[in-house]
Design a protein around this motif. Sequence first.
Motif, PDB file in Angstrom:
ATOM      1  N   PHE A   1      65.935  55.015  46.059  1.00 30.46           N
ATOM      2  CA  PHE A   1      66.527  53.788  45.443  1.00 30.46           C
ATOM      3  C   PHE A   1      65.982  52.706  46.136  1.00 30.46           C
ATOM      4  O   PHE A   1      66.212  52.555  47.174  1.00 30.46           O
ATOM      5  CB  PHE A   1      68.072  53.809  45.328  1.00 30.46           C
ATOM      6  N   ASN A   2      65.719  51.349  45.425  1.00 36.54           N
ATOM      7  CA  ASN A   2      65.214  50.296  46.040  1.00 36.54           C
ATOM      8  C   ASN A   2      66.102  49.171  45.611  1.00 36.54           C
ATOM      9  O   ASN A   2      65.798  48.452  44.836  1.00 36.54           O
ATOM     10  CB  ASN A   2      63.882  49.721  45.694  1.00 36.54           C
ATOM     11  N   LYS A   3      67.064  48.979  46.515  1.00 41.76           N
ATOM     12  CA  LYS A   3      68.226  47.843  46.191  1.00 41.76           C
ATOM     13  C   LYS A   3      67.977  46.611  46.873  1.00 41.76           C
ATOM     14  O   LYS A   3      68.640  46.542  47.991  1.00 41.76           O
ATOM     15  CB  LYS A   3      69.485  48.319  46.389  1.00 41.76           C
ATOM     16  N   ALA A   4      67.096  45.640  46.296  1.00 43.23           N
ATOM     17  CA  ALA A   4      66.514  44.443  46.913  1.00 43.23           C
ATOM     18  C   ALA A   4      67.535  43.290  46.377  1.00 43.23           C
ATOM     19  O   ALA A   4      67.128  42.444  45.658  1.00 43.23           O
ATOM     20  CB  ALA A   4      65.442  44.193  46.837  1.00 43.23           C
ATOM     21  N   ILE A   5      68.806  43.299  46.838  1.00 46.02           N
ATOM     22  CA  ILE A   5      69.889  42.197  46.556  1.00 46.02           C
ATOM     23  C   ILE A   5      69.960  41.324  47.686  1.00 46.02           C
ATOM     24  O   ILE A   5      70.917  41.367  48.407  1.00 46.02           O
ATOM     25  CB  ILE A   5      71.070  42.749  46.070  1.00 46.02           C
ATOM     26  N   SER A   6      68.790  40.813  48.128  1.00 51.06           N
ATOM     27  CA  SER A   6      68.623  39.822  49.389  1.00 51.06           C
ATOM     28  C   SER A   6      69.442  40.657  50.598  1.00 51.06           C
ATOM     29  O   SER A   6      69.514  41.804  50.692  1.00 51.06           O
ATOM     30  CB  SER A   6      69.513  38.640  49.240  1.00 51.06           C
TER      31      SER A   6
ATOM     32  N   ILE B   1      81.222  46.029  39.980  1.00 54.18           N
ATOM     33  CA  ILE B   1      80.209  46.260  38.845  1.00 54.18           C
ATOM     34  C   ILE B   1      79.256  45.084  38.725  1.00 54.18           C
ATOM     35  O   ILE B   1      78.096  45.762  38.401  1.00 54.18           O
ATOM     36  CB  ILE B   1      81.131  46.127  37.393  1.00 54.18           C
ATOM     37  N   ILE B   2      79.613  43.977  39.194  1.00 54.92           N
ATOM     38  CA  ILE B   2      78.370  42.764  39.101  1.00 54.92           C
ATOM     39  C   ILE B   2      77.554  43.290  40.125  1.00 54.92           C
ATOM     40  O   ILE B   2      76.330  43.034  39.885  1.00 54.92           O
ATOM     41  CB  ILE B   2      79.181  41.615  38.984  1.00 54.92           C
ATOM     42  N   LEU B   3      77.843  43.869  41.138  1.00 61.21           N
ATOM     43  CA  LEU B   3      76.949  44.308  42.191  1.00 61.21           C
ATOM     44  C   LEU B   3      76.295  45.446  41.819  1.00 61.21           C
ATOM     45  O   LEU B   3      74.788  45.426  41.897  1.00 61.21           O
ATOM     46  CB  LEU B   3      77.504  44.717  43.637  1.00 61.21           C
ATOM     47  N   GLY B   4      76.762  46.213  41.143  1.00 58.49           N
ATOM     48  CA  GLY B   4      76.060  47.238  40.412  1.00 58.49           C
ATOM     49  C   GLY B   4      75.077  46.770  39.461  1.00 58.49           C
ATOM     50  O   GLY B   4      73.835  47.366  39.399  1.00 58.49           O
ATOM     51  N   ILE B   5      75.104  45.957  38.571  1.00 61.39           N
ATOM     52  CA  ILE B   5      74.121  45.192  37.785  1.00 61.39           C
ATOM     53  C   ILE B   5      73.123  44.722  38.428  1.00 61.39           C
ATOM     54  O   ILE B   5      71.873  44.789  38.150  1.00 61.39           O
ATOM     55  CB  ILE B   5      74.774  44.150  36.906  1.00 61.39           C
ATOM     56  N   PHE B   6      73.331  43.801  39.393  1.00 64.95           N
ATOM     57  CA  PHE B   6      72.302  43.423  40.236  1.00 64.95           C
ATOM     58  C   PHE B   6      71.518  44.629  41.130  1.00 64.95           C
ATOM     59  O   PHE B   6      70.184  44.110  40.977  1.00 64.95           O
ATOM     60  CB  PHE B   6      72.866  42.399  41.562  1.00 64.95           C
ATOM     61  N   ALA B   7      71.974  45.497  41.334  1.00 62.07           N
ATOM     62  CA  ALA B   7      71.423  46.880  41.916  1.00 62.07           C
ATOM     63  C   ALA B   7      70.584  47.315  40.928  1.00 62.07           C
ATOM     64  O   ALA B   7      69.088  47.621  41.448  1.00 62.07           O
ATOM     65  CB  ALA B   7      72.164  47.804  42.402  1.00 62.07           C
ATOM     66  N   THR B   8      71.003  47.711  39.523  1.00 69.08           N
ATOM     67  CA  THR B   8      69.992  48.079  38.649  1.00 69.08           C
ATOM     68  C   THR B   8      68.632  47.152  38.296  1.00 69.08           C
ATOM     69  O   THR B   8      67.536  47.609  38.328  1.00 69.08           O
ATOM     70  CB  THR B   8      70.803  48.494  37.289  1.00 69.08           C
ATOM     71  N   THR B   9      69.021  45.844  38.482  1.00 67.24           N
ATOM     72  CA  THR B   9      68.005  44.960  37.919  1.00 67.24           C
ATOM     73  C   THR B   9      66.874  45.033  39.343  1.00 67.24           C
ATOM     74  O   THR B   9      65.729  44.662  38.928  1.00 67.24           O
ATOM     75  CB  THR B   9      68.207  43.699  37.651  1.00 67.24           C
ATOM     76  N   SER B  10      67.453  44.950  40.503  1.00 67.27           N
ATOM     77  CA  SER B  10      66.257  44.909  41.419  1.00 67.27           C
ATOM     78  C   SER B  10      65.639  46.635  41.578  1.00 67.27           C
ATOM     79  O   SER B  10      64.560  46.131  41.980  1.00 67.27           O
ATOM     80  CB  SER B  10      67.197  44.854  42.936  1.00 67.27           C
ATOM     81  N   TYR B  11      66.172  47.527  41.455  1.00 65.05           N
ATOM     82  CA  TYR B  11      65.405  48.665  41.358  1.00 65.05           C
ATOM     83  C   TYR B  11      64.543  48.823  40.260  1.00 65.05           C
ATOM     84  O   TYR B  11      63.332  48.823  40.545  1.00 65.05           O
ATOM     85  CB  TYR B  11      66.353  50.203  41.146  1.00 65.05           C
ATOM     86  N   ALA B  12      65.019  48.374  39.023  1.00 58.68           N
ATOM     87  CA  ALA B  12      63.962  48.349  37.830  1.00 58.68           C
ATOM     88  C   ALA B  12      62.952  47.226  38.360  1.00 58.68           C
ATOM     89  O   ALA B  12      61.692  47.511  37.911  1.00 58.68           O
ATOM     90  CB  ALA B  12      64.718  47.948  36.661  1.00 58.68           C
ATOM     91  N   GLY B  13      63.292  45.931  38.706  1.00 58.62           N
ATOM     92  CA  GLY B  13      62.312  45.003  38.893  1.00 58.62           C
ATOM     93  C   GLY B  13      61.173  45.334  39.905  1.00 58.62           C
ATOM     94  O   GLY B  13      60.207  45.182  39.615  1.00 58.62           O
ATOM     95  N   ARG B  14      61.769  45.829  40.991  1.00 58.23           N
ATOM     96  CA  ARG B  14      60.708  46.321  41.956  1.00 58.23           C
ATOM     97  C   ARG B  14      59.912  47.208  41.558  1.00 58.23           C
ATOM     98  O   ARG B  14      58.752  47.140  41.982  1.00 58.23           O
ATOM     99  CB  ARG B  14      61.463  46.556  43.468  1.00 58.23           C
ATOM    100  N   VAL B  15      60.124  48.161  40.983  1.00 60.54           N
ATOM    101  CA  VAL B  15      59.312  49.351  40.533  1.00 60.54           C
ATOM    102  C   VAL B  15      58.610  49.020  39.535  1.00 60.54           C
ATOM    103  O   VAL B  15      57.188  49.274  39.613  1.00 60.54           O
ATOM    104  CB  VAL B  15      60.069  50.665  40.039  1.00 60.54           C
ATOM    105  N   ALA B  16      58.870  48.143  38.487  1.00 64.25           N
ATOM    106  CA  ALA B  16      57.968  47.551  37.401  1.00 64.25           C
ATOM    107  C   ALA B  16      57.130  46.521  38.331  1.00 64.25           C
ATOM    108  O   ALA B  16      55.892  46.411  37.393  1.00 64.25           O
ATOM    109  CB  ALA B  16      58.951  46.994  36.324  1.00 64.25           C
TER     110      ALA B  16
END
Lengths: 275, 300
Positions: free
Chosen positions: B55-60, B100-115
């Motif tokens: 997992f690539n959780k890049a939330i700063s 939950i909000i941190l989880g949302i940020f986590a999904t966007t950073s994984y998806a965003g970085r892989v994309a």
Amino acid sequence: MSDIKERSPNQLMIFGIIGGLLGIYLTFLLPLIGDKIHGTIGEIINTIAPVAGALGAICAVMWGADAVRRVAKYGLGTGVPSIGQIAMGMGIIAAMFGLAIVKKNIIAGPIVAVATASIIGFIIGWFAQNVIKMKIPVMIRCMTEIAASGTIIIIGFSAAVAGNFEFGNIVNLVFDNGIMLVVFWVGAMAILHPFNACLGPDEKQKRLLYLAGSTGAITMAIVGLAAIMTLGASGVITMLLGIVLWLIFYKKFWDEVYNDASSVVGTGLIPKTEA
Amino acid sequence: MVLDLTMSMAILALMGALATIAGCLEDLESDVGSQSNPNSQVQLAPQMGFLHRIFNKAISGEPISNGLSAVIGGTVASVLLSAEFYPLTAIVIGAFVAAIILGIFATTSYAGRVASQTRFKQPLYMDIMRYTTPSIIAHNFIMNFCLVAISYIQYEILGYPFTIPFLALIWGISAGAIGSSVGDVHYGGEREFQNREFGCGLNTALSGRIVRKAESGLRNSIDNVWFCAKFGGPATGIALGLTVFFSSWPTTIWGYTWKAIGIGILIVVVFIVLNRFLEINAKNAYGPYKEEKNETEAKA
């Protein structure tokens, strides 16, 4: 990547400034209209007025996120979060200065704040460029834009919590109870996260802007929740609208991810590569 | 509220315990998502041709992302407290919303970085997304709960002049900073480069060549958090717990007096001496890293 059509910086700047200031001013102007119309319609207009501030702030978030993207593309990896924080730092100083200095002429406040932010951003950008010698060509312009968008974000979300952007009101309803910290911190995340999360060689503006809308909408939802404490019904509308907007932008972001990603798989082994 | 000595010591102990749990869970949460220090190698790996299932959780950085979740938790809790919810309910709901909000940020950073790594053919694994995100949310929830609870205690019982969101933000930043400096050390070198000898440093040729295979099957982020839970997490927890305990203990016993300040300085001095001893001891015991012969040849 030149074959992909992108929104130009100027387009986004106009979108951010006009949309942001329009939203902020509506929080002030709508109640004036609402007070003239008596009865239910007037009340409804008064109730939805603060929501406009948050909507304006989302415009500024999208603009700010794109400005962060342009400056951070020059290889600022770990610097992206710092840019977001400095944006809010400059923004909050300029916002408070602008709103406080105008005294009776409340209506001039946001414009003075944005102008102040631009000057602060210009000076910081100039220092980064000519004193620290970071040699990033877009540095001065982007720092100016980031500071201005930071100010609009701070004033917009504060107005959504306080009802309008009158300084005394913001101090009472946003500073004293600590809501300003959530505006500051989540607002900073809203403009730094889009580029930080999309960092990579195949980063695309469209996906980033949708993500910026999504993070802005999350901020709006939280600010709305906080506004329930200060304003009641307006807060509920801000929160619900924030959640709806978030759903829309989040879905759009995922559509782009499915489009852009090399492959999206349920599970599987690692594809064979040369290494 | 005025408390007698026994009660204030009890509250101090409770705060220390909460901080210990928060610190531990904070570090583990960052390890589930490969945040902070290990993130750079996870991000780099596909560019070097090493595709992975991590997992690539890049939330700063950790201070900012934990500040984010703690301040949201504190804000939601104080909104609910103003609506006369029970404190415990308010804190739990606040912590949950923030997680939950941190989880949302986590999904966007994984998806965003892989994309954004399309050209390296890194696939986006939805199963990783599906079972790593809840783990991030769960770890973060416990951390938020502890930090907002500490803020509540400080505000309501100890009568601090600051608001709950403010205290929560400061605690979130502190937990993140301590987790980043203490716990991260235990994931990067040890886990991502465990096929190299410990202490060999990371020369440029090794960049991105992270370990991608587990004892059985392919390694993922849950394997990493299992590894970090053995030492990195607890060490971070103890660090944060001791920080809270030792920074409040003198003033709890002696009040806000010069004597308490003196004791505080003494504690700092003792720790500096202890750290120096530890450093010298470690250097004597293990010495500088000696390059093995075949490694030198391989480089040439």
